[in-house]
Design an enzyme around this catalytic site. Sequence first.
Site, short mmCIF file in Angstrom:
data_model
loop_
_atom_site.label_atom_id
_atom_site.label_comp_id
_atom_site.label_asym_id
_atom_site.label_seq_id
_atom_site.Cartn_x
_atom_site.Cartn_y
_atom_site.Cartn_z
N LYS A 174 0.85 -1.19 0.00
CA LYS A 174 0.00 0.00 0.00
C LYS A 174 0.89 1.24 0.00
O LYS A 174 1.43 1.65 1.02
CB LYS A 174 -0.90 0.04 1.23
CG LYS A 174 -1.95 1.13 1.09
CD LYS A 174 -2.37 1.76 2.39
CE LYS A 174 -1.56 2.93 2.80
NZ LYS A 174 -1.63 4.12 1.95
N GLU A 248 9.86 1.99 10.34
CA GLU A 248 10.89 2.98 9.99
C GLU A 248 10.24 4.34 10.11
O GLU A 248 9.41 4.70 9.27
CB GLU A 248 11.39 2.75 8.56
CG GLU A 248 12.13 1.46 8.33
CD GLU A 248 13.50 1.43 8.98
OE1 GLU A 248 14.01 2.49 9.38
OE2 GLU A 248 14.05 0.33 9.10
N CYS A 282 13.95 11.30 5.63
CA CYS A 282 13.86 10.97 7.06
C CYS A 282 15.18 11.22 7.77
O CYS A 282 15.20 11.55 8.94
CB CYS A 282 13.42 9.53 7.23
SG CYS A 282 14.40 8.39 6.26
N GLU A 383 10.56 17.08 13.95
CA GLU A 383 10.93 16.84 12.56
C GLU A 383 10.20 17.87 11.69
O GLU A 383 8.98 17.98 11.76
CB GLU A 383 10.49 15.43 12.17
CG GLU A 383 10.95 15.02 10.79
CD GLU A 383 10.47 13.61 10.43
OE1 GLU A 383 9.32 13.27 10.71
OE2 GLU A 383 11.27 12.87 9.84
#
Length: 489
Positions: A174, A248, A282, A383
């Site tokens: 997905k 992750e 990331c 972040e």
Amino acid sequence: MIQTQLYIDGQWQSPLAGGTRAILSPADETVIAQAAEGTRDDARRAIAAARKAFDQGPWRNSTIRERAKLLNKIAELIDRDAENLARLESLNTGKTITESRTDMGDIAATFRYFAGLVASESGAVNEAPHHVISRTLREPVGVCGLITPWNYPLLQAAWKIAPALGAGNTVIIKPSNLTPLTTHRFTELLSELDLPAGVFNLVTGGAEVGAELAESHDVDLVSFTGGAFAGESIMKAATGNFKRIGLELGGKNPNIVFADADLDTAVDYALNAAFFHAGQVCSAGSRLMVQDSIYDEFIARLAERLPRIVIGNGFHAETQMGPVQSAQQHEKILKLVQMGIAEGARLVHGGKRPAGEIYQKGFWLEPTLLADVSAEMKIAKEEIFGPVITAERFSSEEEVLRLANDTPYGLAAAVWTKDLDKANRMSRALRFGTVWVNDYHPYFPEAPWGGYKASGIGRELARIGLDEYTELKHSYINLAPKAMGWFGA
Ligand code: NAD
């Protein structure tokens, strides 16, 4: 206009509810595709197909040679279609075509790496009495739900698909519903091969499709790359049948420059660390930490380079940085920059949409530098996931180590110094899954990728990236059984 479908049980299909989603170009907001928007019901159909293919099909018992051959064939198909795939990736994500071409090379390399590993698989024979054969066998886990984000759509998919299929599992992938195009094209390529029906399934759609994969008791493993919010709900949902999970997640990655570093190179890489793919990485080096004595000069040098960064359409040869991927990201990043200024950071450059006609449509942002940031500020902790550097000043090795490690995240860090002893000390003391010294961003399929703490659970790539998709079994065969006579003989 590109139109995508779902791929379930070896057939291209429309979503049961008939849903579609307009896919926008981040560069100008034009509609570039109509993607199939699946729902929970489509996810259930795909899970049933994958379950049947695993339980009753031949794939789990295929030989390591057959599986290695499949992965090598996929690598060949990626090479054959690389330019087309790269163009689709740039169209959908906004990243420069140079970056997308690099991604496609890395994707083919990932499939070849896992092909090699799979081909070298063999169960271990354990030390045992002569009349016993004791072996440690690796078997596939079962049905794997693979959920991927929008920043590296096909690369992240490859890190999961290659080991999952290589180990003999069946798969439902997905992709993010913002960026499904390359995963869809990949599925078209895969459908040219003679994989048994149900081994590989594609369900495009939003969070509900991912949630169904995480909740279903017919799924044995979920591997997820994305944000902490979704990661947490996947972890909770997985307890229903105690399925295996790999997560992750995000990062807040310190890029630490000591006064003895090669300044020219460190300045150059500070830009690369933060602005590669417009900072939507990331492991982006968005948290710059510079030692006192060179701090002012470092900021001045960055300030000189920033206005020269060429922002533009990723397909133009001169472009160095594209737009961010979505309107949501655009808004979130601008808010965080404003919050940083309100907290007392100094805006050195950027912090807004670039001026000019071509930047009025699309999700454009200037590369941004916020200086004089302190560790307590929200922008030093959260972040940002956009083209923003926050710069902090530090005085000693002990101080920077404490500040850098004082984060819930632990994905990647970098250190710039000519002192090898210090480099070694820092590499060991930083609590991050990757620590670069005098470099930023490189990774290899042979080396593990993943995070400490809230940056994730498990690792991708490397030997461990294959092992995560296997169950270990102890097989014990007694060749000469004899009665023991312990009980009532
Ligand atoms: P996201 O969490 O919003 O979405 C990721 C995927 O999960 C998408 O496919 C989405 O549809 C799906 N999803 C959303 N909610 C879900 C739920 N409740 N259950 C199941 N699936 C759900 O993340 P994103 O915005 O697409 O990606 C950005 C994030 O990904 C950043 O935090 C970034 O750091 C992280 N990321 C990490 C790595 C890594 O290797 N550690 C790599 C790339 C991106």
